[in-house]
Design an enzyme around this catalytic site. Sequence first.
Site, PDB file in Angstrom:
ATOM      1  N   GLU A  46       0.694  -1.294   0.446  1.00 18.25           N
ATOM      2  CA  GLU A  46       0.630   0.158  -0.417  1.00 18.25           C
ATOM      3  C   GLU A  46       0.613   1.395   0.085  1.00 18.25           C
ATOM      4  OE1 GLU A  46      -1.925   1.041   3.660  1.00 18.25           O
ATOM      5  OE2 GLU A  46      -1.458  -0.761   4.471  1.00 18.25           O
ATOM      6  N   HIS A  83       5.835  -0.738  12.971  1.00 16.74           N
ATOM      7  CA  HIS A  83       4.600  -0.264  12.025  1.00 16.74           C
ATOM      8  C   HIS A  83       4.825   1.542  11.813  1.00 16.74           C
ATOM      9  CE1 HIS A  83       0.788   0.650  10.033  1.00 16.74           C
ATOM     10  NE2 HIS A  83       0.358  -0.090  10.861  1.00 16.74           N
TER      11      HIS A  83
END
Length: 84
Positions: A46, A83
């Site tokens: 993504e 993350h």
Amino acid sequence: MRITFTSHGWEDYVHWAESDRKVTKRINRLIADIARDPFKGVGKPEPLKGDLSGYWSRRIDDTHRLVYKPTDDQLVIVQARYHY
């Protein structure tokens, strides 16, 4: 495609190489897949937004992401832990 690491990306990769061979194999598989096609494939690629526009991420596992920046002839691995 030439594969390079930022200092932070390399530090993350070395961490996994020393602590978890299974995750290291997954990262290697993701990198090989990215080298074939940076925008499609395993790990749910993504595009990132905002300050990280131009960068992409793929899932290493539920917690960790591989963040990279593809160019015409180079793949830069920016992060391989946590993350973004």
